[in-house]
Design a protein around this motif. Structure first.
Motif, PDB file in Angstrom:
ATOM      1  N   GLU A 114     -70.213 -71.864 -57.585  1.00  0.00           N
ATOM      2  CA  GLU A 114     -68.813 -72.187 -57.828  1.00  0.00           C
ATOM      3  C   GLU A 114     -68.137 -71.067 -58.626  1.00  0.00           C
ATOM      4  N   VAL A 115     -68.851 -70.454 -59.550  1.00  0.00           N
ATOM      5  CA  VAL A 115     -68.304 -69.348 -60.349  1.00  0.00           C
ATOM      6  C   VAL A 115     -67.965 -68.163 -59.438  1.00  0.00           C
ATOM      7  N   GLN A 116     -68.852 -67.841 -58.496  1.00  0.00           N
ATOM      8  CA  GLN A 116     -68.585 -66.749 -57.560  1.00  0.00           C
ATOM      9  C   GLN A 116     -67.392 -67.077 -56.666  1.00  0.00           C
ATOM     10  N   ALA A 117     -67.345 -68.308 -56.177  1.00  0.00           N
ATOM     11  CA  ALA A 117     -66.224 -68.721 -55.323  1.00  0.00           C
ATOM     12  C   ALA A 117     -64.911 -68.625 -56.096  1.00  0.00           C
ATOM     13  N   LYS A 118     -64.921 -69.048 -57.333  1.00  0.00           N
ATOM     14  CA  LYS A 118     -63.716 -68.991 -58.166  1.00  0.00           C
ATOM     15  C   LYS A 118     -63.244 -67.547 -58.325  1.00  0.00           C
ATOM     16  N   ALA A 119     -64.175 -66.620 -58.539  1.00  0.00           N
ATOM     17  CA  ALA A 119     -63.808 -65.208 -58.690  1.00  0.00           C
ATOM     18  C   ALA A 119     -63.201 -64.659 -57.397  1.00  0.00           C
ATOM     19  N   LEU A 120     -63.757 -65.040 -56.253  1.00  0.00           N
ATOM     20  CA  LEU A 120     -63.198 -64.614 -54.964  1.00  0.00           C
ATOM     21  C   LEU A 120     -61.800 -65.186 -54.768  1.00  0.00           C
ATOM     22  N   TYR A 121     -61.636 -66.445 -55.102  1.00  0.00           N
ATOM     23  CA  TYR A 121     -60.321 -67.071 -54.978  1.00  0.00           C
ATOM     24  C   TYR A 121     -59.294 -66.377 -55.863  1.00  0.00           C
ATOM     25  N   LYS A 122     -59.669 -66.053 -57.073  1.00  0.00           N
ATOM     26  CA  LYS A 122     -58.727 -65.403 -57.995  1.00  0.00           C
ATOM     27  C   LYS A 122     -58.302 -64.045 -57.453  1.00  0.00           C
ATOM     28  N   ARG A 123     -59.264 -63.247 -57.035  1.00  0.00           N
ATOM     29  CA  ARG A 123     -58.967 -61.884 -56.580  1.00  0.00           C
ATOM     30  C   ARG A 123     -58.283 -61.865 -55.207  1.00  0.00           C
ATOM     31  N   ASP A 124     -58.863 -62.583 -54.243  1.00  0.00           N
ATOM     32  CA  ASP A 124     -58.455 -62.428 -52.845  1.00  0.00           C
ATOM     33  C   ASP A 124     -57.355 -63.387 -52.394  1.00  0.00           C
ATOM     34  N   PHE A 125     -57.143 -64.452 -53.123  1.00  0.00           N
ATOM     35  CA  PHE A 125     -56.131 -65.424 -52.716  1.00  0.00           C
ATOM     36  C   PHE A 125     -55.000 -65.521 -53.735  1.00  0.00           C
ATOM     37  N   TRP A 126     -55.336 -65.655 -55.007  1.00  0.00           N
ATOM     38  CA  TRP A 126     -54.309 -65.850 -56.028  1.00  0.00           C
ATOM     39  C   TRP A 126     -53.602 -64.533 -56.365  1.00  0.00           C
ATOM     40  N   ASP A 127     -54.371 -63.561 -56.861  1.00  0.00           N
ATOM     41  CA  ASP A 127     -53.770 -62.294 -57.285  1.00  0.00           C
ATOM     42  C   ASP A 127     -53.192 -61.509 -56.103  1.00  0.00           C
ATOM     43  N   ALA A 128     -53.898 -61.492 -54.996  1.00  0.00           N
ATOM     44  CA  ALA A 128     -53.453 -60.721 -53.827  1.00  0.00           C
ATOM     45  C   ALA A 128     -52.119 -61.221 -53.281  1.00  0.00           C
ATOM     46  N   ASN A 129     -51.779 -62.480 -53.567  1.00  0.00           N
ATOM     47  CA  ASN A 129     -50.538 -63.054 -53.051  1.00  0.00           C
ATOM     48  C   ASN A 129     -49.483 -63.286 -54.130  1.00  0.00           C
ATOM     49  N   LYS A 130     -49.700 -62.709 -55.316  1.00  0.00           N
ATOM     50  CA  LYS A 130     -48.725 -62.764 -56.412  1.00  0.00           C
ATOM     51  C   LYS A 130     -48.358 -64.194 -56.812  1.00  0.00           C
TER      52      LYS A 130
END
Length: 160
Positions: free
Chosen positions: A48-64
Motif C-alpha cells: 500500500e505504501v508503494q501504491a500510495k507513492a505511485l499515486y502521488k507522483r503519477d496521478f496527483w502531482d502529474a495532474n496538478k
C-alpha cells in the motif's frame, strides 16, 4: 492534513485489493495499480505504501491536483485512477464547458475557479456516468462503476 492525504483513503476503498478479472484491460491489479500501466512492477507484491507513492507522483502531482478544490480534486483523482488521466481531464473539461483536449492547463484551471466546487464535482459525476455507459464492458462492470460513483458522492457529502 493535505488534500492528497484526505483523498487517498477513499480511493483505496474504491480500488480494493488484488484483482485479476479476465475482462479487465488492466490485467493483474492491486490497489488500483495495474500490470498494464506498470509492467515492470511485481503487482502481486505491491504494498500500500508503494501504491500510495505511485499515486502521488503519477496521478496527483502529474495532474496538478493541489490546484483544484478538494471535491474536484477527489473526483479527478478517482477518475484518473479508474479511467486514465486524459479521460479524467476531458471529463473535467466537459463538466466546465471548455474545450476537452485532455490537458489541465491555464484555461481549465481558470474555469474551475468560476464555478462552485460542489456543483462541478456533481457535473463530473454525471459525465463519468455517461462515459461508462458507452464502454463495451459496461454490462460486466457497470454496476460496480455506478456504486463507486455513489460512494464518491456520499463521501463528498460527509467530508468536503
Amino acid at each position: 492534513m493535505n488534500n492528497f492525504e484526505i483523498c487517498i483513503a477513499p480511493l483505496f476503498k474504491n480500488e480494493g485489493g488484488l484483482s485479476n478479472h479476465p475482462l479487465d484491460s488492466g490485467k493483474l491489479t492491486k490497489f488500483g495499480i495495474s500490470q498494464r500501466s506498470y509492467p515492470q512492477l511485481n503487482i502481486a507484491a505491491l504494498t500500500e505504501v508503494q501504491a500510495k507513492a505511485l499515486y502521488k507522483r503519477d496521478f496527483w502531482d502529474a495532474n496538478k491536483l493541489d490546484q483544484l478544490p478538494l471535491a474536484v480534486a477527489f473526483e479527478f483523482f478517482d477518475c484518473a485512477v479508474n479511467c486514465g488521466a486524459g479521460t479524467a481531464a476531458r471529463i473535467l473539461q466537459r463538466a466546465l464547458g471548455v474545450a476537452d483536449d485532455g490537458i489541465v492547463g491555464a484555461i481549465t484551471l481558470a474555469a474551475v475557479n468560476k464555478i462552485h466546487p460542489d456543483k462541478l464535482a456533481k457535473r463530473m459525476l454525471a459525465h463519468r456516468i455517461r462515459f461508462y455507459t458507452k464502454l463495451a464492458n459496461w454490462p460486466t462492470f457497470g454496476a460496480g462503476w455506478v456504486n463507486r460513483l455513489a460512494n464518491n458522492a456520499l463521501w463528498e457529502t460527509e467530508n468536503v
